[in-house]
Design an enzyme around this catalytic site. Structure first.
Site, mmCIF file in Angstrom:
data_model
loop_
_atom_site.group_PDB
_atom_site.id
_atom_site.type_symbol
_atom_site.label_atom_id
_atom_site.label_comp_id
_atom_site.label_asym_id
_atom_site.label_seq_id
_atom_site.Cartn_x
_atom_site.Cartn_y
_atom_site.Cartn_z
ATOM 1 N N LEU A 68 -7.307 -16.470 -15.812
ATOM 2 C CA LEU A 68 -7.622 -18.060 -15.625
ATOM 3 C C LEU A 68 -6.487 -18.898 -15.676
ATOM 4 O O LEU A 68 -5.414 -18.583 -16.371
ATOM 5 C CB LEU A 68 -8.828 -18.402 -16.648
ATOM 6 C CG LEU A 68 -10.105 -17.607 -16.628
ATOM 7 C CD1 LEU A 68 -11.074 -17.937 -17.509
ATOM 8 C CD2 LEU A 68 -10.814 -17.425 -15.153
ATOM 9 N N GLY A 79 -6.518 -24.299 -12.200
ATOM 10 C CA GLY A 79 -7.549 -24.282 -10.857
ATOM 11 C C GLY A 79 -8.918 -23.909 -11.240
ATOM 12 O O GLY A 79 -9.848 -24.797 -11.109
ATOM 13 N N HIS A 80 -9.049 -22.997 -12.133
ATOM 14 C CA HIS A 80 -10.340 -22.491 -12.836
ATOM 15 C C HIS A 80 -10.970 -23.485 -13.758
ATOM 16 O O HIS A 80 -11.893 -24.098 -13.882
ATOM 17 C CB HIS A 80 -10.495 -21.301 -13.463
ATOM 18 C CG HIS A 80 -9.942 -20.209 -12.802
ATOM 19 N ND1 HIS A 80 -8.863 -19.038 -12.633
ATOM 20 C CD2 HIS A 80 -10.555 -19.302 -11.684
ATOM 21 C CE1 HIS A 80 -8.688 -18.450 -11.920
ATOM 22 N NE2 HIS A 80 -9.880 -18.340 -11.325
ATOM 23 N N GLN A 99 -15.743 -6.267 -3.643
ATOM 24 C CA GLN A 99 -15.297 -7.392 -2.843
ATOM 25 C C GLN A 99 -13.793 -7.145 -2.509
ATOM 26 O O GLN A 99 -13.035 -7.695 -1.751
ATOM 27 C CB GLN A 99 -15.134 -8.668 -3.423
ATOM 28 C CG GLN A 99 -14.658 -9.215 -4.349
ATOM 29 C CD GLN A 99 -14.595 -10.649 -5.120
ATOM 30 O OE1 GLN A 99 -15.663 -10.823 -5.784
ATOM 31 N NE2 GLN A 99 -13.885 -11.388 -5.029
ATOM 32 N N GLY A 151 -14.549 -23.190 -5.881
ATOM 33 C CA GLY A 151 -13.038 -24.028 -5.528
ATOM 34 C C GLY A 151 -12.932 -24.084 -4.057
ATOM 35 O O GLY A 151 -13.267 -23.180 -3.298
ATOM 36 N N LYS A 179 -10.349 -23.892 -2.695
ATOM 37 C CA LYS A 179 -9.049 -22.954 -2.419
ATOM 38 C C LYS A 179 -9.756 -21.733 -1.397
ATOM 39 O O LYS A 179 -8.862 -21.321 -0.805
ATOM 40 C CB LYS A 179 -8.779 -22.563 -3.691
ATOM 41 C CG LYS A 179 -7.871 -21.114 -3.821
ATOM 42 C CD LYS A 179 -6.492 -21.432 -3.393
ATOM 43 C CE LYS A 179 -5.827 -20.106 -3.418
ATOM 44 N NZ LYS A 179 -6.315 -18.937 -3.538
ATOM 45 N N SER A 195 -4.354 -16.478 -9.208
ATOM 46 C CA SER A 195 -3.842 -15.474 -10.126
ATOM 47 C C SER A 195 -2.996 -14.668 -9.785
ATOM 48 O O SER A 195 -2.092 -13.782 -10.207
ATOM 49 C CB SER A 195 -5.332 -14.622 -10.641
ATOM 50 O OG SER A 195 -6.527 -15.543 -10.759
ATOM 51 N N ARG A 196 -2.940 -14.415 -8.245
ATOM 52 C CA ARG A 196 -1.975 -13.469 -7.571
ATOM 53 C C ARG A 196 -0.512 -14.088 -7.606
ATOM 54 O O ARG A 196 0.264 -13.339 -7.670
ATOM 55 C CB ARG A 196 -2.540 -13.588 -6.161
ATOM 56 C CG ARG A 196 -3.530 -12.725 -5.879
ATOM 57 C CD ARG A 196 -4.054 -12.172 -4.557
ATOM 58 N NE ARG A 196 -4.645 -11.149 -4.274
ATOM 59 C CZ ARG A 196 -6.039 -11.325 -4.216
ATOM 60 N NH1 ARG A 196 -6.510 -12.536 -4.209
ATOM 61 N NH2 ARG A 196 -7.000 -10.215 -4.048
HETATM 62 P P1 AMP Z 1 -11.482 -16.375 -8.295
HETATM 63 O O1 AMP Z 1 -11.207 -15.907 -10.012
HETATM 64 O O2 AMP Z 1 -10.079 -16.301 -7.799
HETATM 65 O O3 AMP Z 1 -12.493 -15.420 -7.853
HETATM 66 O O4 AMP Z 1 -11.768 -17.924 -8.619
HETATM 67 C C1 AMP Z 1 -13.021 -18.207 -9.151
HETATM 68 C C2 AMP Z 1 -13.230 -19.735 -8.745
HETATM 69 O O5 AMP Z 1 -12.078 -20.661 -8.730
HETATM 70 C C3 AMP Z 1 -13.598 -19.714 -7.233
HETATM 71 O O6 AMP Z 1 -14.638 -20.746 -6.988
HETATM 72 C C4 AMP Z 1 -12.277 -20.037 -6.725
HETATM 73 O O7 AMP Z 1 -12.385 -20.906 -5.394
HETATM 74 C C5 AMP Z 1 -11.623 -21.251 -7.724
HETATM 75 N N1 AMP Z 1 -10.325 -21.355 -7.795
HETATM 76 C C6 AMP Z 1 -9.218 -20.475 -7.686
HETATM 77 N N2 AMP Z 1 -8.131 -21.093 -7.683
HETATM 78 C C7 AMP Z 1 -8.431 -22.465 -7.533
HETATM 79 C C8 AMP Z 1 -7.527 -23.430 -7.247
HETATM 80 N N3 AMP Z 1 -6.230 -23.391 -7.245
HETATM 81 N N4 AMP Z 1 -8.065 -24.792 -7.501
HETATM 82 C C9 AMP Z 1 -9.287 -24.896 -7.608
HETATM 83 N N5 AMP Z 1 -10.180 -24.038 -7.577
HETATM 84 C C10 AMP Z 1 -9.732 -22.592 -7.874
#
Ligand code: AMP
Length: 284
Positions: free
Chosen positions: A33, A36-37, A61, A149, A151, A188-189
């Site tokens: 995390l 953004g999260h 996925q 997000g 994103k 996260s990447r």
């Molecule tokens: P993930 O863990 O990458 O699957 O992301 C979980 C949630 O966080 C998803 O709804 C993403 O779109 C959102 N998310 C990831 N990166 C960002 C970011 N930089 N800004 C806002 N939301 C984000």
């Protein structure tokens, strides 16, 4: 913050909260995390009484096994961050909890052309896996609001379609993309990038903003070509740069009088695949 690893434990807790009429917001994540999260946690905290976050690295996925195995797992840091940001409940299940043998979790709906473009075209099966896990998690958590997000622009479109096709009651709430100081979208990447590549990856957002600034100056194919060229730096390989209708996600040839237009891109920075997007026109 309460932490649950089992569906049963989480559901018992949520049932109690619902009895006392609490409004529940839910933020699904893959973990590792970052801010953004956390912006989504804040959004949920603002709009709901209780915020539930899940951390589950969903195998269905990931179309590349190596991407799945390399995905960062940082539970201790994640749970600390969530606590500091006033998350109320953390759900941290294992694969057996999410995909038990006796439950058919596949989602059988037609996404039309929504999943045949961009990420869908380059990551076969990815959105089937996303829809499957989000549906399963929503069935478990049953939140009033699902916070995601921008994103992941296409992911949002897929989930919006699924909620409507399955007549699910959860309201979808979208949070804007949070960026690092130099503009790279937080992900996260990003942790897997060298310091140098991480700095240079600012070119992705710069290019998107350049396209937004020049949307009236050039036609769509020229904008796309110029964008790809700008991002074609040593160690960077743009996979696609597409200007599309923001609702249908279908590529467009001209902006014309379109009310909602987005530019989406995926770029390899070394061995790390990054995605980003920018809404170019929003007259909705
Ligand atoms: P993930 O863990 O990458 O699957 O992301 C979980 C949630 O966080 C998803 O709804 C993403 O779109 C959102 N998310 C990831 N990166 C960002 C970011 N930089 N800004 C806002 N939301 C984000």
């Amino acid at each position: 913050m309460k932490v649950y690893k089992t569906v049963k434990g989480l559901q018992n807790h949520i049932a109690k909260l619902k009895k006392s009429k609490k409004r529940i917001g839910y933020v699904p994540t893959l973990g590792a995390l970052h801010d953004g999260h956390m912006s989504l946690i804040h959004k949920s905290n603002e709009q709901c009484d209780i915020t539930v976050c899940s951390i589950f690295v969903n195998p269905t996925q990931f179309n590349e096994k190596s991407d799945l195995s390399k995905y960062p797992r940082t539970f201790d840091a994640d749970s600390k961050l969530l606590k500091e940001n006033n998350c109320d409940v953390l759900f941290f299940p294992d694969v057996k909890q999410i995909y038990p043998k006796d439950v058919d979790t596949r989602v059988k709906i037609d996404f039309g052309k929504l999943d045949s473009v961009m990420e869908g075209a380059h990551r076969p099966g990815h959105f089937d896996g996303v829809a499957q896990v989000v549906k399963r998690l929503l069935d478990i958590v049953k939140p009033h609001e699902l916070v995601m997000g921008q994103k992941d622009f296409q992911q949002v479109a897929i989930i919006r379609h699924m909620l409507s096709a399955l007549k699910m009651k959860t309201k979808l709430v979208i949070g804007p993309t949070v960026r690092e100081d130099h503009g790279l979208a937080m992900s996260s990447r990003n942790e897997r990038l060298s310091k140098k590549l991480r700095q240079e990856a600012a070119i992705i957002n710069k290019t998107l903003l350049w396209v937004k600034d020049n949307v009236k100056k050039y036609d769509v194919p020229t904008l796309e070509k110029k964008a790809i060229k700008k991002m074609n730096l040593p160690k960077f390989k743009p996979e696609y740069f597409e200007i599309a209708d923001g609702i249908t996600l279908q590529p467009i040839k001209t902006i014309g009088r379109k009310k909602y237009v987005v530019a989406c891109t995926a770029v390899w920075a070394g061995k790390v695949r990054l995605i980003d997007n920018c809404v170019l026109i929003d007259k909705l």
